[in-house]
Scaffold this motif. Structure first.
Motif, PDB file in Angstrom:
ATOM      1  N   ALA A  49       0.840  -1.191   0.000  1.00  0.00           N
ATOM      2  CA  ALA A  49       0.000   0.000   0.000  1.00  0.00           C
ATOM      3  C   ALA A  49       0.877   1.245   0.000  1.00  0.00           C
ATOM      4  O   ALA A  49       2.028   1.205   0.430  1.00  0.00           O
ATOM      5  N   THR A  51       0.522   5.866   0.249  1.00  0.00           N
ATOM      6  CA  THR A  51      -0.371   6.996   0.431  1.00  0.00           C
ATOM      7  C   THR A  51       0.346   8.314   0.197  1.00  0.00           C
ATOM      8  O   THR A  51       1.538   8.457   0.445  1.00  0.00           O
ATOM      9  N   THR A  58      -4.890   6.765  -1.336  1.00  0.00           N
ATOM     10  CA  THR A  58      -4.127   5.569  -0.973  1.00  0.00           C
ATOM     11  C   THR A  58      -4.322   4.503  -2.037  1.00  0.00           C
ATOM     12  O   THR A  58      -5.428   4.338  -2.555  1.00  0.00           O
ATOM     13  N   HIS A  59      -3.257   3.826  -2.374  1.00  0.00           N
ATOM     14  CA  HIS A  59      -3.294   2.746  -3.362  1.00  0.00           C
ATOM     15  C   HIS A  59      -2.955   1.434  -2.676  1.00  0.00           C
ATOM     16  O   HIS A  59      -2.133   1.397  -1.764  1.00  0.00           O
ATOM     17  N   TYR A  60      -3.591   0.367  -3.150  1.00  0.00           N
ATOM     18  CA  TYR A  60      -3.383  -0.947  -2.556  1.00  0.00           C
ATOM     19  C   TYR A  60      -3.071  -1.985  -3.629  1.00  0.00           C
ATOM     20  O   TYR A  60      -3.558  -1.901  -4.756  1.00  0.00           O
ATOM     21  N   ASP A  62      -3.704  -5.500  -5.289  1.00  0.00           N
ATOM     22  CA  ASP A  62      -4.962  -6.233  -5.455  1.00  0.00           C
ATOM     23  C   ASP A  62      -5.116  -7.327  -4.395  1.00  0.00           C
ATOM     24  O   ASP A  62      -6.232  -7.618  -3.952  1.00  0.00           O
ATOM     25  N   LYS A  65      -6.464  -5.518  -1.171  1.00  0.00           N
ATOM     26  CA  LYS A  65      -7.538  -4.541  -1.289  1.00  0.00           C
ATOM     27  C   LYS A  65      -8.799  -5.054  -0.598  1.00  0.00           C
ATOM     28  O   LYS A  65      -9.205  -6.195  -0.780  1.00  0.00           O
ATOM     29  N   GLY A  66      -9.379  -4.213   0.223  1.00  0.00           N
ATOM     30  CA  GLY A  66     -10.581  -4.592   0.954  1.00  0.00           C
ATOM     31  C   GLY A  66     -10.300  -5.205   2.316  1.00  0.00           C
ATOM     32  O   GLY A  66     -11.213  -5.349   3.139  1.00  0.00           O
ATOM     33  N   ARG A  67      -9.054  -5.581   2.580  1.00  0.00           N
ATOM     34  CA  ARG A  67      -8.713  -6.179   3.882  1.00  0.00           C
ATOM     35  C   ARG A  67      -7.711  -5.353   4.663  1.00  0.00           C
ATOM     36  O   ARG A  67      -7.750  -5.301   5.887  1.00  0.00           O
ATOM     37  N   ILE A  69      -5.809  -1.628   5.475  1.00  0.00           N
ATOM     38  CA  ILE A  69      -6.076  -0.193   5.408  1.00  0.00           C
ATOM     39  C   ILE A  69      -4.841   0.568   5.868  1.00  0.00           C
ATOM     40  O   ILE A  69      -4.338   0.341   6.974  1.00  0.00           O
ATOM     41  N   THR A 110       4.679   2.407  -6.572  1.00  0.00           N
ATOM     42  CA  THR A 110       4.562   0.987  -6.212  1.00  0.00           C
ATOM     43  C   THR A 110       5.854   0.207  -6.376  1.00  0.00           C
ATOM     44  O   THR A 110       5.926  -0.933  -5.946  1.00  0.00           O
TER      45      THR A 110
END
Length: 128
Positions: A49, A51, A58-60, A62, A65-67, A69, A110
């Motif tokens: 991730a 920011t 913020t970028h995550y 794949d 993502k969703g888990r 933060i 990244t």
């Protein structure tokens, strides 16, 4: 010389949550783009991730993502990574990194070579 110190890694069970922190000894901490990477045993380090200076974007990866933060608190010179629903694949050494490079408008930073400042890492263990 800016230093980054990660903390919070420990042994957890699958499904557990964990919060990692990274504190920077830097003036003007807010000018840095901050990232989290991880490296599992026998694999290459991978992006997790990142920011922007304000934390507004913020970028995550794949895979998280969703888990996971990521957040930052510029008043405390700190960034955090909340790891939720951890699985065995989440077992790795997690690294905090800082960059003075401005991210392109269409993506975050990244790549490892885009970050010049690294912490020593904190180990997260998730047994199967």
């Amino acid at each position: 010389q800016v230093q980054l110190v990660e903390a919070g890694g420990r042994l957890v069970q699958p499904g557990d949550s964990l919060r990692l922190s990274c504190v920077a000894s830097a003036r003007l901490f807010s000018k840095y783009y901050m990232g989290w990477f991880r490296q599992a045993s026998g694999t290459e380090r991978e992006f997790v991730a990142g920011t922007t200076w304000s934390g507004a974007t913020t970028h995550y990866a794949d895979s998280v993502k969703g888990r996971f933060i990521m957040s930052r608190d510029n008043d405390k010179n700190a960034v955090y990574l909340q790891l939720n629903a951890l699985e065995t694949e989440g077992q790795a050494t997690y690294y905090c990194a800082a960059s003075e490079t401005l991210p392109p408008p269409d993506r975050g930073l990244t790549r490892e070579d885009e970050f010049k400042i690294w912490g020593r890492g904190t180990q997260v263990t998730v047994p199967s």
